[in-house]
Design a protein around this motif. Sequence first.
Motif, mmCIF file in Angstrom:
data_model
loop_
_atom_site.group_PDB
_atom_site.id
_atom_site.type_symbol
_atom_site.label_atom_id
_atom_site.label_comp_id
_atom_site.label_asym_id
_atom_site.label_seq_id
_atom_site.Cartn_x
_atom_site.Cartn_y
_atom_site.Cartn_z
ATOM 1 N N PRO A 157 -66.412 -20.144 -123.403
ATOM 2 C CA PRO A 157 -65.104 -20.399 -123.719
ATOM 3 C C PRO A 157 -64.763 -21.463 -123.540
ATOM 4 N N ASP A 158 -64.296 -22.394 -124.492
ATOM 5 C CA ASP A 158 -63.705 -23.422 -124.589
ATOM 6 C C ASP A 158 -62.818 -23.566 -123.259
ATOM 7 N N ARG A 160 -60.684 -26.302 -123.128
ATOM 8 C CA ARG A 160 -59.595 -26.824 -122.954
ATOM 9 C C ARG A 160 -58.607 -26.340 -122.491
ATOM 10 N N TRP A 161 -59.335 -24.195 -122.488
ATOM 11 C CA TRP A 161 -58.184 -23.313 -121.721
ATOM 12 C C TRP A 161 -58.356 -22.974 -120.709
ATOM 13 N N ALA A 162 -59.629 -23.677 -119.884
ATOM 14 C CA ALA A 162 -60.162 -23.241 -118.340
ATOM 15 C C ALA A 162 -58.965 -22.529 -117.270
ATOM 16 N N ALA A 163 -57.988 -24.172 -117.578
ATOM 17 C CA ALA A 163 -56.967 -24.094 -116.741
ATOM 18 C C ALA A 163 -55.612 -22.602 -116.842
ATOM 19 N N LEU A 164 -55.193 -22.259 -118.600
ATOM 20 C CA LEU A 164 -54.823 -21.009 -118.692
ATOM 21 C C LEU A 164 -55.520 -19.307 -118.270
ATOM 22 N N ARG A 165 -56.706 -19.754 -117.393
ATOM 23 C CA ARG A 165 -57.289 -18.598 -117.059
ATOM 24 C C ARG A 165 -56.737 -18.284 -115.374
ATOM 25 N N SER A 166 -56.394 -19.587 -114.995
ATOM 26 C CA SER A 166 -56.054 -18.887 -113.620
ATOM 27 C C SER A 166 -54.685 -18.169 -114.094
#
Length: 169
Positions: A157-158, A160-166
């Motif tokens: 996964p990119d 940069r999108w890690a915060a959205l997974r939470s």
Amino acid sequence: MSTTSAFRIPVANLLRRPGASRTVQVEGVLDDVRGPGAEVATHRPIAVDLVLERVSEGIVVRGAITAPWDAACSRCLAPVAGELSVQVGELYERQPLEGETYLLSDDDVIDLEPLIRDALLLELPAVPLCRPECRGLCANCGVDHNVETCDCDTAVPDPRWAALRSLDL
């Protein structure tokens, strides 16, 4: 202004005869006509096939502009070429409205170059592709997926999108 350009057309005879029209067919090259993804080929001519018509405001120019373009595929960087064909219909007048009409000079000449540039820039492909099904290059190793496959893990996964997974939606 240079008078040697193929795109500078004398129109004194039209201005003397309201309602008169004339066909103009010229070819020439223009430098530095570039869009975000492609450019008009500078080594091949642009063909202009127009009808000039005298109206009360000035001269109406209608017809077609045909030009070759070159680019690199947006996915795999392979060379891409094509041809644009653009229909135009514009007014040339002595006191042009900024962004709406073009200048009919005091020496009774219309310069088609600004019209040609504007028309072609609007039609150049922003994201040129070598073919619609182009698979592009691998983001990890650079292999052209149109030619061969690679063993790179594409499921990573990119970050940069890690915060959205939470987020809990």
